[in-house]
Write a protein that holds these residues in place. Structure first.
Motif, PDB file in Angstrom:
ATOM      1  N   GLY A 321      -8.695  -7.546 -41.685  1.00  0.00           N
ATOM      2  CA  GLY A 321      -9.590  -8.409 -41.008  1.00  0.00           C
ATOM      3  C   GLY A 321      -9.942  -7.818 -39.776  1.00  0.00           C
ATOM      4  N   LEU A 322      -9.019  -7.156 -39.011  1.00  0.00           N
ATOM      5  CA  LEU A 322      -9.369  -6.517 -37.691  1.00  0.00           C
ATOM      6  C   LEU A 322     -10.296  -5.481 -37.843  1.00  0.00           C
ATOM      7  CD1 LEU A 322      -8.433  -5.886 -34.601  1.00  0.00           C
ATOM      8  CD2 LEU A 322      -6.775  -4.431 -35.595  1.00  0.00           C
ATOM      9  N   ALA A 323     -10.082  -4.561 -38.797  1.00  0.00           N
ATOM     10  CA  ALA A 323     -11.097  -3.609 -38.969  1.00  0.00           C
ATOM     11  C   ALA A 323     -12.399  -4.138 -39.132  1.00  0.00           C
ATOM     12  CB  ALA A 323     -10.711  -2.626 -40.235  1.00  0.00           C
ATOM     13  N   ILE A 324     -12.514  -5.165 -40.077  1.00  0.00           N
ATOM     14  CA  ILE A 324     -13.748  -5.854 -40.224  1.00  0.00           C
ATOM     15  C   ILE A 324     -14.427  -6.262 -38.867  1.00  0.00           C
ATOM     16  CG2 ILE A 324     -15.117  -7.748 -41.429  1.00  0.00           C
ATOM     17  CD1 ILE A 324     -13.137  -7.575 -43.561  1.00  0.00           C
ATOM     18  N   ALA A 325     -13.768  -7.222 -38.160  1.00  0.00           N
ATOM     19  CA  ALA A 325     -14.167  -7.694 -36.837  1.00  0.00           C
ATOM     20  C   ALA A 325     -14.459  -6.704 -35.837  1.00  0.00           C
ATOM     21  CB  ALA A 325     -13.064  -8.609 -36.399  1.00  0.00           C
ATOM     22  N   ALA A 326     -13.780  -5.624 -35.743  1.00  0.00           N
ATOM     23  CA  ALA A 326     -14.012  -4.621 -34.881  1.00  0.00           C
ATOM     24  C   ALA A 326     -15.344  -3.683 -35.232  1.00  0.00           C
ATOM     25  CB  ALA A 326     -12.867  -3.492 -34.824  1.00  0.00           C
ATOM     26  N   SER A 327     -15.939  -3.736 -36.484  1.00  0.00           N
ATOM     27  CA  SER A 327     -17.070  -3.017 -36.889  1.00  0.00           C
ATOM     28  C   SER A 327     -18.291  -3.680 -36.329  1.00  0.00           C
ATOM     29  CB  SER A 327     -17.101  -2.979 -38.545  1.00  0.00           C
ATOM     30  OG  SER A 327     -17.154  -4.201 -39.238  1.00  0.00           O
ATOM     31  N   LEU A 328     -17.922  -4.793 -36.279  1.00  0.00           N
ATOM     32  CA  LEU A 328     -19.219  -5.636 -35.662  1.00  0.00           C
ATOM     33  C   LEU A 328     -19.523  -5.485 -34.314  1.00  0.00           C
ATOM     34  CD1 LEU A 328     -18.670  -8.929 -37.725  1.00  0.00           C
ATOM     35  CD2 LEU A 328     -20.223  -6.984 -38.247  1.00  0.00           C
ATOM     36  N   LEU A 329     -18.598  -4.991 -33.378  1.00  0.00           N
ATOM     37  CA  LEU A 329     -18.951  -5.149 -31.979  1.00  0.00           C
ATOM     38  C   LEU A 329     -20.018  -4.347 -31.346  1.00  0.00           C
ATOM     39  CD1 LEU A 329     -15.122  -4.629 -30.826  1.00  0.00           C
ATOM     40  CD2 LEU A 329     -16.421  -6.573 -30.351  1.00  0.00           C
ATOM     41  N   LEU A 337     -22.544 -13.392 -27.418  1.00  0.00           N
ATOM     42  CA  LEU A 337     -21.997 -12.796 -28.860  1.00  0.00           C
ATOM     43  C   LEU A 337     -20.926 -12.135 -28.670  1.00  0.00           C
ATOM     44  CD1 LEU A 337     -22.696 -12.761 -31.797  1.00  0.00           C
ATOM     45  CD2 LEU A 337     -24.364 -10.837 -31.332  1.00  0.00           C
ATOM     46  N   LEU A 338     -20.871 -10.958 -27.821  1.00  0.00           N
ATOM     47  CA  LEU A 338     -19.870 -10.245 -27.277  1.00  0.00           C
ATOM     48  C   LEU A 338     -18.677 -10.788 -27.153  1.00  0.00           C
ATOM     49  CD1 LEU A 338     -18.957  -7.153 -27.486  1.00  0.00           C
ATOM     50  CD2 LEU A 338     -19.821  -6.952 -25.034  1.00  0.00           C
ATOM     51  N   GLY A 339     -18.820 -12.137 -26.180  1.00  0.00           N
ATOM     52  CA  GLY A 339     -17.329 -12.919 -25.962  1.00  0.00           C
ATOM     53  C   GLY A 339     -17.142 -13.496 -27.256  1.00  0.00           C
ATOM     54  N   ALA A 340     -17.934 -13.933 -28.085  1.00  0.00           N
ATOM     55  CA  ALA A 340     -17.539 -14.564 -29.410  1.00  0.00           C
ATOM     56  C   ALA A 340     -16.566 -13.645 -30.555  1.00  0.00           C
ATOM     57  CB  ALA A 340     -18.631 -15.155 -30.206  1.00  0.00           C
TER      58      ALA A 340
END
Length: 447
Positions: A321-329, A337-340
């Protein structure tokens, strides 16, 4: 760091066998809830080391961002700022495990008192040199002792809990509480450092960091009654007294924690650059605070749950989950959006961190456990150091969005390694027991 970056266990086993369960306990008649935080905090003597320990943890949360903000102000370069911060992180990563070994051998006070004095003096010297526009190589030289002397208070607090509670059902709760404390530090530290640097003076963040380290570290070291036993292991323990890094699972966890460090470092530099790009430098503290708040809130939730799945499985799933979330930054181009997304990334870091530290108990003998914790916190610092360097260069050359590619790459590579070497995270014994309410334990596996 991120440390420090950080840690604890959400449902670590108690280290006892099923035969150690309280007489008359049965699986069907017990609550599935673990002992609560309130019960933990009523442990006699706990507050004597928790309060000064919280202040003394601030270096890992404030040091990197304080250096980045000050050096960027004096040099105008995020790359140079990131490089100086990276030297500090690498130095910490190399010396932290040695600090853990020395604390196990000579006692926490003997290591901590000279350490906080050296750290405060080194940070003060680095601050003066940066304000004097000293050459970059001079800043590098000053950053080495500043990083090497960062007090390893988090592992020391965990060792004190272990000495007080032993195999008590409160131990998993204590480990989860430590995770929440670390995450709260990462909420307060960067926001405080940013507010001081942007609202008072560019050097104010580092000055406050040095002062908190000195005061908190000395007060923590003064609590001798809660200091865990130290010295050479007894004859019966000598066989188990091995280097933590000789355990294959610890090496796998160290690689995984490098990826977590890449998130902390990449976020700190890239959020700072993004806030500068939109003309609101003070926004950096809020954005990073959202990221850290997600981490802290997830840690609280994880600590309140009696998990049925083992920490090894939770580590892999949480890291995914961390890798997926980090790939969107890198694709976020607005502060909202960046805060969310930062909040989501923070939420995903907590299960990965907590599960990783939980596994230490099943992988490493007690005589090397403090050292194991310092290897993991040092690994976060090393990943953070590499991330601030690369992200700083990318932000200088291509803008803030490019800096967010660092967490993407770091977590992806670490996840691949973690999945490929997952079998090395098998425990030293085939089964453990986990508390299911006071006086009741049932055997579980760590998978």
């Amino acid at each position: 760091m991120p440390f420090g970056a950080s840690s604890g266990a959400s449902s670590a086993s108690s280290g006892t066998s099923g035969a150690d369960a309280a007489p008359g306990a049965s699986g069907s008649g017990s609550s599935s809830r673990r002992p609560g935080y309130g019960q933990l905090l009523r442990t006699p003597g706990a507050w004597s080391f928790l309060l000064p320990g919280f202040a003394a943890r601030q270096p890992f949360a404030m040091l990197t961002i304080g250096i980045v903000l000050l050096v960027q102000h004096t040099t105008g370069s995020y790359g140079s700022a990131g490089a100086v911060a990276a030297v500090t992180g690498v130095s910490m990563a190399l010396f932290a495990p040695q600090s853990g070994k020395l604390a196990d051998r000579f006692g926490q006070r003997a290591v901590l008192v000279p350490g906080v004095l050296v750290h405060s003096a080194s940070v003060a010297a680095l601050t003066v040199l940066a304000l004097a526009h000293a050459p970059l190589w001079v800043l590098f030289a000053a950053a080495v002792p500043a990083g090497a002397s960062v007090p390893q208070v988090g592992p020391m607090v965990r060792a004190r809990w272990a000495a007080k509670l032993g195999g008590s059902p409160l131990m998993p709760t204590a480990a989860a509480f430590e995770s929440v404390t670390d995450e709260f530090t990462f909420v307060v530290g960067p926001v405080l450092a940013t507010a001081l640097c942007t609202g008072v003076h560019p050097a104010a963040g580092l000055i406050a960091e040095a002062g908190l380290t000195l005061a908190g570290g000395l007060l923590f070291a003064a609590q001798r009654r809660t200091q865990p036993p130290f010295g050479r292991p007894s004859a019966g323990e000598r066989e188990a007294h091995v280097s933590a890094l000789s355990v294959p699972g610890v090496r796998v966890l160290a690689v995984a924690f490098l990826g977590i460090g890449s998130v902390f470092g990449g976020m700190q530099v890239s959020l700072t650059a993004f806030s500068e790009e939109i003309g609101q430098p003070g926004m950096n503290g809020l954005l990073y605070g959202l990221f850290a708040a997600g981490n802290m809130l997830a840690g609280i939730a994880i600590g309140a749950i009696a998990w049925k799945s083992g920490p090894r499985r939770r580590l892999v799933l949480g890291y995914g989950g961390l890798a997926i979330a980090a790939s969107l930054l890198w694709a976020a181009h607005s502060a909202v959006l960046l805060g969310a997304l930062g909040l989501v990334v923070g939420v995903c870091i907590a299960p990965a961190l907590i599960s990783g530290f939980t596994l230490v108990e099943t992988l490493v003998p007690g005589s090397a456990r403090t050292e194991a914790f310092t290897w993991l916190t040092g690994s976060v610092a090393l990943g953070q150091a590499a991330a601030v360097t690369v992200a700083g260069r990318l932000a200088d050359g291509y803008g803030a969005s490019a800096g967010f590619l660092v967490p993407l790459v770091g977590t992806a590579l670490a996840l691949i390694t973690l999945v490929a070497l997952r079998s090395r995270l098998a425990p030293r014994s085939h089964s453990r027991t986990v508390a299911r309410g006071v006086g009741h334990r049932v055997p579980v596996t760590v998978d």
